[in-house]
Design an enzyme around this catalytic site. Structure first.
Site, PDB file in Angstrom:
ATOM      1  N   GLU A   1      19.089 -11.013  11.562  1.00  0.00           N
ATOM      2  CA  GLU A   1      18.672 -11.422  10.219  1.00  0.00           C
ATOM      3  C   GLU A   1      17.149 -11.491  10.263  1.00  0.00           C
ATOM      4  O   GLU A   1      16.580 -12.493  10.682  1.00  0.00           O
ATOM      5  CB  GLU A   1      19.267 -12.777   9.840  1.00  0.00           C
ATOM      6  CG  GLU A   1      20.793 -12.781   9.774  1.00  0.00           C
ATOM      7  CD  GLU A   1      21.335 -14.065   9.163  1.00  0.00           C
ATOM      8  OE1 GLU A   1      20.811 -14.496   8.112  1.00  0.00           O
ATOM      9  OE2 GLU A   1      22.272 -14.643   9.748  1.00  0.00           O
TER      10      GLU A   1
ATOM     11  N   GLU B   1      48.451 -14.758  27.540  1.00  0.00           N
ATOM     12  CA  GLU B   1      49.664 -14.504  28.314  1.00  0.00           C
ATOM     13  C   GLU B   1      50.271 -15.809  28.837  1.00  0.00           C
ATOM     14  O   GLU B   1      51.493 -15.978  28.814  1.00  0.00           O
ATOM     15  CB  GLU B   1      49.346 -13.575  29.498  1.00  0.00           C
ATOM     16  CG  GLU B   1      48.849 -12.206  29.088  1.00  0.00           C
ATOM     17  CD  GLU B   1      47.343 -12.100  29.028  1.00  0.00           C
ATOM     18  OE1 GLU B   1      46.798 -11.066  29.431  1.00  0.00           O
ATOM     19  OE2 GLU B   1      46.700 -13.080  28.579  1.00  0.00           O
TER      20      GLU B   1
END
Length: 365
Positions: A295, A54
């Site tokens: 993983e 913004e």
């Protein structure tokens, strides 16, 4: 031709995606400021600690922001952190109307819409909520339930094996799939593995910048993800590559902690002599980790799946047959079909010579 509100919000969402890899731990946000459907300023959050979307859009719009409408993908923040609250910036700039994509569930940052309304600014939304939620799935989930979004990455042969009986596994999949994994790592706040995988393969678990392919306009990651090792019995040792590459390391254990050079150690509740995985995820949530990539080998993968802690599974399938003695995807000692984990496949696509299958577990709720 003047753009519609939906088109302007879609434009803000495209801007937000430019920060896909660079904003963590902050959410990805885009903002477009328009008058009569014509864009007068736009911006996207690029890095934590820097100006929010913004503020950048207001800066670009200048005096033209007065009386204009701001389209922002996430409710403007309402608290002073490393930057001032965006709600106050919009008020001070004279914005007349704010259209938002999704409300901010963060308990500290929320409340911007009410502040804007109290200042006489018209507020509308949510607009394109599904698209805006998709920008920050981990951030929203973590704020709503208290622990991160968990993605389990696996690579296997066509017959569902992750390694030969000897443990040999490099490489089952091709170079294109391995490059694709770099994108998964780069968008993650933390990468989790088990001590068995670490001792067997000695991975670095880093984002390899030379293999990371970004979309046009996207900013690169600003830091390596936190690397987390689940090591209930503290078998880890300092010679591993993990300790000699850039990035933080966290070791989660069920034992009393001991000092490990170049790593933090956390002792978590003990479940049958093993680290409580939900406790680990809650701890990562407290460390502002929104997206966690796992993983790991069959044991940890199976434990997470069996506990219902996996939100998304990404499976790379290579056109190879490794044989019946190869290692399985996950240790799930089911004995009845009723115990099977039902998955909803959300995407199948080719990655080089391999296939990438994305799926989500079907929840009873």
């Amino acid at each position: 031709m003047a753009e519609t509100s939906a088109a302007l919000m879609a434009r803000a969402a495209r801007l937000a995606r430019q920060g896909w890899y660079s904003t963590r731990p902050n959410p990805r946000v885009g903002c477009v400021i328009a008058r009569d459907g014509e864009v007068v300023g736009e911006g996207w959050h690029q890095r934590a600690g820097e100006s929010h979307a913004e503020v950048l859009a207001l800066r670009a719009a200048g005096a033209r922001a007065r009386g204009a409408t701001a389209y922002v993908t996430l409710e403007p923040c309402n608290h002073p952190g490393r930057t001032p609250p965006c709600s106050r910036a919009l008020i001070d700039a004279g914005i007349a109307r704010v259209v938002y994509g999704v409300r901010d569930p963060h308990r500290i940052a929320a409340g911007g819409l009410e502040t804007l309304q109290a200042a006489g600014i018209a507020v509308e939304g949510p607009l394109l909520e599904a698209e805006c939620r998709a920008l920050n799935p981990g951030f929203l989930v973590r704020c709503e339930r208290g622990w991160p979004r968990v993605r389990l990455k696996l690579a296997a042969s066509l017959d569902g094996r992750t390694a030969m009986a000897s443990g040999e596994s490099q490489w089952i999949t091709g170079a294109a799939a391995r490059r694709d994994v770099q994108r998964l790592r780069a968008e993650s706040c933390a990468i989790v593995t088990g001590i068995g995988t670490l001792l067997a393969d000695d991975p670095r678990l880093t984002v390899r910048s030379e293999e990371l392919v970004l979309d046009a306009g996207q900013a690169p990651p600003t830091a390596q993800p936190l690397r987390v090792v689940v090591d209930s019995k503290l078998r880890i040792h300092p010679e591993l590559h993990l300790f000699h590459t850039a990035g933080e390391v966290l070791v989660a254990t069920a034992l009393a902690p001991r000092k490990i050079a170049n790593a933090a150690v956390v002792t978590l509740p003990d479940r049958d002599g093993k680290v409580d995985l939900l406790a680990l995820l809650r701890h990562l949530g407290e460390r502002h980790c929104h997206e966690v990539l796992v993983e790991a080998g069959a044991k940890l993968a199976g434990a997470l799946l069996a506990a219902g802690l996996v939100d998304e599974l990404v499976l790379y399938v290579a056109p190879k047959l490794l044989g019946s003695d190869g290692w399985p995807l996950a240790e799930l000692p089911f004995t009845r079909l009723a115990e099977a984990i039902d998955l909803r496949i959300t995407e199948i696509r080719a990655v080089g010579t391999d296939w990438r299958i994305t799926a989500t577990p079907r929840r009873n709720d």
